[in-house]
Write a protein that holds these residues in place. Structure first.
Motif, PDB file in Angstrom:
ATOM      1  N   LEU A   1       1.761  43.122  99.411  1.00 33.78           N
ATOM      2  CA  LEU A   1       0.954  41.898  99.361  1.00 33.78           C
ATOM      3  C   LEU A   1       1.815  40.672  99.081  1.00 33.78           C
ATOM      4  CD1 LEU A   1      -2.270  43.039  97.498  1.00 33.78           C
ATOM      5  CD2 LEU A   1      -2.063  42.299  99.867  1.00 33.78           C
ATOM      6  N   ARG A   2       2.794  40.798  98.192  1.00 35.79           N
ATOM      7  CA  ARG A   2       3.682  39.662  97.908  1.00 35.79           C
ATOM      8  C   ARG A   2       4.453  39.262  99.164  1.00 35.79           C
ATOM      9  NH1 ARG A   2       4.055  42.174  92.946  1.00 35.79           N
ATOM     10  NH2 ARG A   2       5.848  43.440  93.543  1.00 35.79           N
ATOM     11  N   GLY A   3       4.986  40.236  99.865  1.00 32.28           N
ATOM     12  CA  GLY A   3       5.705  39.943 101.102  1.00 32.28           C
ATOM     13  C   GLY A   3       4.795  39.354 102.165  1.00 32.28           C
ATOM     14  N   LEU A   4       3.580  39.858 102.239  1.00 35.76           N
ATOM     15  CA  LEU A   4       2.609  39.357 103.207  1.00 35.76           C
ATOM     16  C   LEU A   4       2.200  37.924 102.871  1.00 35.76           C
ATOM     17  CD1 LEU A   4       0.997  40.191 105.698  1.00 35.76           C
ATOM     18  CD2 LEU A   4      -0.751  41.093 104.172  1.00 35.76           C
ATOM     19  N   ALA A   5       2.063  37.616 101.590  1.00 33.05           N
ATOM     20  CA  ALA A   5       1.716  36.253 101.167  1.00 33.05           C
ATOM     21  C   ALA A   5       2.832  35.282 101.536  1.00 33.05           C
ATOM     22  CB  ALA A   5       1.446  36.221  99.668  1.00 33.05           C
TER      23      ALA A   5
END
Length: 71
Positions: free
Chosen positions: A55-59
């Motif tokens: 999720l952090r990478g996707l954000a």
């Protein structure tokens, strides 16, 4: 993917909503970053049940590519 992208660009946005959505979950698409990287700006990614690191990478990817992230 080019055909889908071309079709999405032809759609007229309504009420500011994205024209194209990518849905992801741990079973079908556990890491949607590669697919999200090919979406046109203004598209949305709906992420459900993904690992915090993903999720952090996707954000971060979403901010760079101007994607809407719905968790």
């Amino acid at each position: 993917m080019r055909t889908l992208e071309a079709a999405a660009r032809r759609l007229k946005p309504r009420d500011g909503l994205p024209r194209l959505y990518l849905f992801s979950d741990p079973v079908r698409l556990a890491d949607p970053r590669a697919a999200a990287g090919r979406l046109p700006p203004g598209a949305a990614v709906v992420a459900r049940g993904l690992a915090p690191a993903v999720l952090r990478g996707l954000a971060a990817l979403g901010r760079r590519r101007r994607l809407l992230l719905l968790v």
